[in-house]
Design an enzyme around this catalytic site. Structure first.
Site, short mmCIF file in Angstrom:
data_model
loop_
_atom_site.label_atom_id
_atom_site.label_comp_id
_atom_site.label_asym_id
_atom_site.label_seq_id
_atom_site.Cartn_x
_atom_site.Cartn_y
_atom_site.Cartn_z
CD GLN A 141 0.45 -7.51 3.03
OE1 GLN A 141 -0.61 -7.15 3.50
NE2 GLN A 141 1.45 -6.70 2.84
CG PHE A 142 2.51 -8.28 -3.95
CD1 PHE A 142 3.85 -8.19 -4.31
CD2 PHE A 142 1.79 -7.11 -3.77
CE1 PHE A 142 4.44 -6.95 -4.50
CE2 PHE A 142 2.37 -5.88 -3.95
CZ PHE A 142 3.70 -5.79 -4.32
CB THR A 143 4.73 -7.33 0.54
OG1 THR A 143 3.73 -7.33 1.56
CG2 THR A 143 4.49 -6.18 -0.43
#
Length: 148
Positions: free
Chosen positions: A78-80
């Site tokens: 989940q890079f966000t």
């Protein structure tokens, strides 16, 4: 490294309509890797998550860890979690790790979890995923290795 940890009664992740990972009772870990993260942060984060006493005992108190309840783990990249929304309305992701290194540390984290937990499922790094879960409680924590 950042994680959103959700206590769940079940969860699954699908890619293009196909289930690629599913668990029963346990934890969903949405994992974000920053550009300065290393294996040391991954170890510290897993160590903290694996020992969190966030499952209820027979008296309804949150006194039990993942191991105590023989829980499963679903780890989803989940890079966000590294979004910066300070300026303007479009998030910036410049603090997120470069894809190759972030993927390496994501896989390292997953393998580290598998040493402690019999059932660790994953999504697929960089893929568009549909994640569904039943949040038990609800019980959700946000962890950042900069604050551990």
């Amino acid at each position: 490294m950042r994680a959103v940890v959700q206590r769940v009664s079940r969860a699954q992740v699908e890619i293009d309509g196909n289930t690629v990972g599913s668990i029963g009772k346990g934890l969903v870990i949405l994992l974000g890797v920053g550009h300065e993260d290393t294996e040391e942060q991954a170890e510290r984060l897993w160590s903290k998550i694996s020992r969190l006493r966030i499952f209820e005992d027979e008296d309804g108190k949150t006194n039990l860890s993942l191991a105590d309840v023989h829980g499963d783990v679903l780890v989803v990249s989940q890079f966000t979690l590294f979004a910066n929304c300070k300026k303007g309305n479009r998030p910036s992701f410049t603090q997120a790790g470069a894809p190759d290194e972030a993927n390496r540390l994501y896989e390292w984290f997953v393998e580290r979890a598998r040493r402690d937990v019999p059932r660790v499922e994953t999504g697929r790094f960089g893929a568009y995923m549909d994640v569904s879960l039943t949040n038990d409680g609800p019980f959700t924590l946000w962890l950042d290795t900069d604050a551990l």
